[in-house]
Write an enzyme that holds these catalytic residues in place. Structure first.
Site, PDB file in Angstrom:
ATOM      1  N   HIS A 171       1.991   4.467  -3.072  1.00 58.14           N
ATOM      2  CA  HIS A 171       1.962   5.931  -2.962  1.00 58.14           C
ATOM      3  C   HIS A 171       3.170   6.559  -3.665  1.00 58.14           C
ATOM      4  O   HIS A 171       3.069   7.638  -4.247  1.00 58.14           O
ATOM      5  CB  HIS A 171       1.974   6.363  -1.489  1.00 58.14           C
ATOM      6  CG  HIS A 171       0.635   6.304  -0.821  1.00 58.14           C
ATOM      7  ND1 HIS A 171      -0.440   7.058  -1.244  1.00 58.14           N
ATOM      8  CD2 HIS A 171       0.188   5.606   0.259  1.00 58.14           C
ATOM      9  CE1 HIS A 171      -1.485   6.822  -0.456  1.00 58.14           C
ATOM     10  NE2 HIS A 171      -1.132   5.941   0.461  1.00 58.14           N
ATOM     11  N   HIS A 182       0.843  -1.206   0.000  1.00 57.33           N
ATOM     12  CA  HIS A 182       0.000   0.000   0.000  1.00 57.33           C
ATOM     13  C   HIS A 182       0.880   1.259   0.000  1.00 57.33           C
ATOM     14  O   HIS A 182       0.659   2.179  -0.787  1.00 57.33           O
ATOM     15  CB  HIS A 182      -0.920  -0.033   1.229  1.00 57.33           C
ATOM     16  CG  HIS A 182      -1.806   1.166   1.371  1.00 57.33           C
ATOM     17  ND1 HIS A 182      -3.171   1.116   1.226  1.00 57.33           N
ATOM     18  CD2 HIS A 182      -1.508   2.463   1.638  1.00 57.33           C
ATOM     19  CE1 HIS A 182      -3.681   2.328   1.394  1.00 57.33           C
ATOM     20  NE2 HIS A 182      -2.688   3.173   1.651  1.00 57.33           N
ATOM     21  N   GLU A 183       1.881   1.285   0.876  1.00 57.31           N
ATOM     22  CA  GLU A 183       2.730   2.485   0.990  1.00 57.31           C
ATOM     23  C   GLU A 183       3.600   2.679  -0.251  1.00 57.31           C
ATOM     24  O   GLU A 183       3.787   3.800  -0.718  1.00 57.31           O
ATOM     25  CB  GLU A 183       3.608   2.426   2.246  1.00 57.31           C
ATOM     26  CG  GLU A 183       2.850   2.331   3.563  1.00 57.31           C
ATOM     27  CD  GLU A 183       1.690   3.302   3.690  1.00 57.31           C
ATOM     28  OE1 GLU A 183       1.715   4.381   3.059  1.00 57.31           O
ATOM     29  OE2 GLU A 183       0.737   2.965   4.417  1.00 57.31           O
TER      30      GLU A 183
HETATM   31 ZN   LIG Z   1      -2.462   5.270   1.872  1.00 58.69          ZN
END
Ligand SMILES: [Zn+2]
Lengths: 174, 168
Positions: B142, B138-139
């Site tokens: 980004h 998830h990170e």
């Molecule tokens: Zn996030």
């Protein structure tokens, strides 16, 4: 004052219902909120949160006209709608078994007893016509430990050949 | 130390590609301290990426160790990270500090190996599984300008218990 209402349409499924309804709402300056459309037993169903600052009576009349044109039942209800009210579930329960009367009642009553709050429920009937099977998915929130919820469900329905499986929902916020 | 402001979608900057870190100086250390504080102040507090606070460098932090039930590497500072291995696939529910009040289902690899530099610039390799592996993916998204919204799968998808393997 803008007012939310819940628009429900039910009828025979055909191409273009959502497009036609949403176009009308757009043209009338109505905002859409949360919505859920699905086919249930071959029928078209939609529930739609709608908000407008314009003339609600005209909007309702125009919606009624579409409903008449497209053979849909329509229901419009003023609601205390609010967005941004999502609650996070922490458990998912899957239930399946031979279709028989009372599965939903039995399962959901157990869930009330163990303090499980249902946030989402959907079910399907599959299998053959002679031997239908019932499949249900429930998401919700409960402080009761998963093992205890599982034990209560097993005690109530396992004897009838109904399988229930609980999985933990760990929502990652990153 | 300071809690930094989190960019929230539809802020277009969240779609920006972050660039590599090349200076491992004290200002990097200060920034990471602020990023840590911001992460722990957040609702989930398990992960954060630099672009979420408007700093478009390839830096992410993941720390799932607060939950003792989870397998974890503790607090991982991931600078210029790269996932080297993927294994398995699993659906899980995700939300994001940059996307308030919405959660959805996303498919992620179940186990990964991630290669990254630490705050001194030293390369390290971490093996992550389950929830921690999900948080890392998830990170790292980004850093490439991707949000979990880009990877949503339908609610109904999780009715199928699939087991597939993907390798790179
Ligand atoms: Zn996030």
């Amino acid at each position: 004052m803008a007012q939310w209402f819940m628009l429900t349409l039910v009828g025979k499924d055909r191409v273009g219902i959502v497009a036609r309804v949403s176009t009308l709402l757009f043209e009338q300056g109505a905002h859409l909120g949360e919505a859920s459309m699905m086919r249930l037993g071959g029928n078209f169903t939609i529930m739609l949160m709608v908000r407008t600052e314009n003339d609600v009576q005209t909007l309702k009349m125009l919606l009624q006209k579409i409903a008449n044109d497209m053979d849909l039942h329509i229901h419009i209800e003023n609601i205390d709608g609010q967005l941004h009210q999502h609650k996070l579930p922490n458990m998912r329960i899957s239930v399946y078994g031979a279709d028989r009367m009372g599965i939903v009642a039995t399962v959901t009553n157990i869930l009330v007893e163990v303090g499980f709050n249902i946030l989402d429920l959907e079910s399907d009937v599959g299998g053959s016509q002679a031997q239908p099977i019932y499949i249900m998915h429930i998401e919700g929130y409960s402080e009761t430990p998963q093992e205890e919820v599982q034990k209560s469900l097993d005690a109530a329905v396992a004897k009838d050949g109904i399988s229930t499986r609980i999985s933990h929902i760990d929502t990652l916020i990153g | 130390m300071a809690v930094l402001d989190i960019l929230q979608y539809p802020d277009e900057r969240l779609k920006q590609l972050s660039v590599e870190v090349s200076n491992f100086d004290t200002s990097l250390q200060y920034f990471i301290n602020d990023l840590l504080e911001t992460m722990y102040a957040g609702p989930g507090g398990v992960g954060i990426a630099a672009p979420q606070v408007g700093y478009f460098k390839r830096i992410a932090i993941v720390d799932v160790s607060k939950n003792p039930k989870l397998v974890s590497n503790g607090c991982m500072i991931l600078i210029n990270p790269e996932i080297k291995k993927w294994e398995g696939m699993k659906i899980g529910r995700e939300g994001c500090m940059s996307v308030p009040d919405f959660t959805g289902n996303v498919i992620r690899a179940e186990a990964i190996e991630v290669h990254a530099q630490n705050v001194e610039g030293k390369w390290q390799t971490f093996s992550c599984v389950g929830y921690e592996a999900r948080a890392v993916q998830h990170e790292l998204d980004h850093l490439d300008g991707l949000l979990f919204l880009d990877r949503l799968v339908s609610r109904r998808t999780d009715l199928f218990q699939r087991k597939k393997y993907k390798k790179k």
